[in-house]
Design a protein around this motif. Structure first.
Motif, short mmCIF file in Angstrom:
data_model
loop_
_atom_site.label_atom_id
_atom_site.label_comp_id
_atom_site.label_asym_id
_atom_site.label_seq_id
_atom_site.Cartn_x
_atom_site.Cartn_y
_atom_site.Cartn_z
N ARG A 53 2.39 0.06 22.74
CA ARG A 53 2.66 1.38 23.34
C ARG A 53 2.26 2.45 22.33
O ARG A 53 2.73 2.44 21.19
N GLU A 54 1.40 3.38 22.77
CA GLU A 54 0.82 4.36 21.85
C GLU A 54 0.91 5.77 22.41
O GLU A 54 0.97 5.97 23.62
N HIS A 55 0.90 6.76 21.50
CA HIS A 55 0.77 8.15 21.90
C HIS A 55 -0.70 8.56 21.82
O HIS A 55 -1.37 8.29 20.82
N TRP A 56 -1.17 9.19 22.87
CA TRP A 56 -2.52 9.75 22.89
C TRP A 56 -2.40 11.19 23.40
O TRP A 56 -1.50 11.51 24.17
N ARG A 57 -3.32 12.04 22.97
CA ARG A 57 -3.34 13.41 23.46
C ARG A 57 -4.69 13.66 24.12
O ARG A 57 -5.73 13.34 23.55
N HIS A 58 -4.66 14.24 25.33
CA HIS A 58 -5.90 14.56 26.02
C HIS A 58 -6.42 15.89 25.47
O HIS A 58 -6.41 16.91 26.13
N ALA A 59 -6.89 15.82 24.22
CA ALA A 59 -7.24 17.03 23.45
C ALA A 59 -8.41 17.79 24.06
O ALA A 59 -8.44 19.03 24.01
N GLN A 60 -9.39 17.10 24.61
CA GLN A 60 -10.56 17.77 25.18
C GLN A 60 -10.45 17.90 26.70
O GLN A 60 -11.46 18.11 27.39
N ASP A 63 10.40 3.69 6.01
CA ASP A 63 9.86 2.91 7.13
C ASP A 63 9.32 3.83 8.22
O ASP A 63 8.23 3.62 8.74
N TYR A 64 10.09 4.85 8.57
CA TYR A 64 9.71 5.76 9.66
C TYR A 64 8.42 6.52 9.34
O TYR A 64 7.54 6.67 10.17
N VAL A 65 8.30 6.98 8.11
CA VAL A 65 7.16 7.83 7.75
C VAL A 65 5.92 7.02 7.41
O VAL A 65 4.80 7.40 7.80
N TYR A 66 6.08 5.88 6.71
CA TYR A 66 4.90 5.21 6.14
C TYR A 66 4.55 3.85 6.74
O TYR A 66 3.40 3.44 6.65
N LEU A 67 5.51 3.14 7.29
CA LEU A 67 5.23 1.75 7.67
C LEU A 67 5.00 1.61 9.16
O LEU A 67 5.79 2.10 9.97
N ARG A 68 3.92 0.94 9.51
CA ARG A 68 3.60 0.69 10.91
C ARG A 68 3.18 -0.77 11.07
O ARG A 68 2.53 -1.33 10.20
N ASP A 69 3.53 -1.35 12.21
CA ASP A 69 3.04 -2.67 12.55
C ASP A 69 1.58 -2.53 12.99
O ASP A 69 1.13 -1.44 13.38
N ASN A 70 0.86 -3.63 12.93
CA ASN A 70 -0.52 -3.65 13.42
C ASN A 70 -0.59 -4.75 14.47
O ASN A 70 -1.13 -5.83 14.22
N PRO A 71 -0.02 -4.49 15.66
CA PRO A 71 0.13 -5.56 16.65
C PRO A 71 -1.19 -6.02 17.24
O PRO A 71 -2.12 -5.22 17.41
N LYS A 72 -1.24 -7.29 17.55
CA LYS A 72 -2.38 -7.88 18.26
C LYS A 72 -1.90 -8.15 19.67
O LYS A 72 -1.04 -9.00 19.88
N ARG A 82 -2.61 9.40 18.57
CA ARG A 82 -1.56 10.08 17.80
C ARG A 82 -0.50 9.13 17.26
O ARG A 82 0.49 9.59 16.71
N GLY A 83 -0.69 7.82 17.43
CA GLY A 83 0.18 6.89 16.74
C GLY A 83 1.04 6.02 17.64
O GLY A 83 0.98 6.09 18.87
N ASP A 84 1.84 5.22 16.97
CA ASP A 84 2.73 4.25 17.59
C ASP A 84 3.84 4.98 18.36
O ASP A 84 4.55 5.81 17.80
N ALA A 85 3.99 4.67 19.64
CA ALA A 85 5.01 5.33 20.47
C ALA A 85 6.34 4.59 20.46
O ALA A 85 7.27 5.00 21.14
N THR A 86 6.42 3.51 19.69
CA THR A 86 7.67 2.74 19.67
C THR A 86 8.57 3.12 18.50
O THR A 86 9.70 2.66 18.42
N VAL A 87 8.05 3.94 17.60
CA VAL A 87 8.82 4.32 16.40
C VAL A 87 9.86 5.36 16.79
O VAL A 87 9.57 6.31 17.51
N THR A 88 11.07 5.17 16.30
CA THR A 88 12.13 6.14 16.57
C THR A 88 12.60 6.79 15.27
O THR A 88 12.73 6.13 14.24
N ARG A 89 12.85 8.08 15.33
CA ARG A 89 13.26 8.86 14.16
C ARG A 89 14.69 8.47 13.76
O ARG A 89 15.58 8.45 14.60
N PRO A 90 14.90 8.17 12.48
CA PRO A 90 16.26 7.83 12.04
C PRO A 90 17.15 9.07 12.02
O PRO A 90 16.67 10.20 12.04
#
Ligand SMILES: [Zn+2]
Length: 89
Positions: free
Chosen positions: A51-58, A38-47, A19-27
């Motif tokens: 820290r990420e958001h995941w959902r245990h959907a199943q 930046d908040y809506v469209y830009l993301r880093d691609n770290p190597k 579900r995406g980058d968990a380090t982004v904070t809403r302005p």
């Protein structure tokens, strides 16, 4: 890859949804347009560690904050995400 859900234990990747980058904070609402772009469209691609958001959907449906190395896929921490406004300790 297996993700350790705090409620269900080690589960296969196929049960989760990224579900995406968990380090982004809403302005703030009055923040400049550039901050919103930046908040809506830009993301880093770290190597490496990330820290990420995941959902245990199943599974239990929980939202998780997962610390994962993007190179090795090693997961060093997985915890339930907190409701908006609640501070994670
Ligand atoms: Zn679960």
């Amino acid at each position: 890859m297996r993700i350790p859900c705090p409620l269900c234990g080690d589960r296969p990747l196929e049960e989760f949804t990224y579900r995406g980058d968990a380090t982004v904070t809403r302005p703030a609402a009055a923040a400049p347009m550039e901050a919103w772009v930046d908040y809506v469209y830009l993301r880093d691609n770290p190597k490496g560690p990330h820290r990420e958001h995941w959902r245990h959907a199943q599974g239990c449906g929980s939202w998780l904050v997962v610390d994962r190395n993007t190179v090795t896929h090693e997961i060093t921490q997985a915890a339930q995400a907190r409701p908006a406004g609640e501070v994670q300790r």
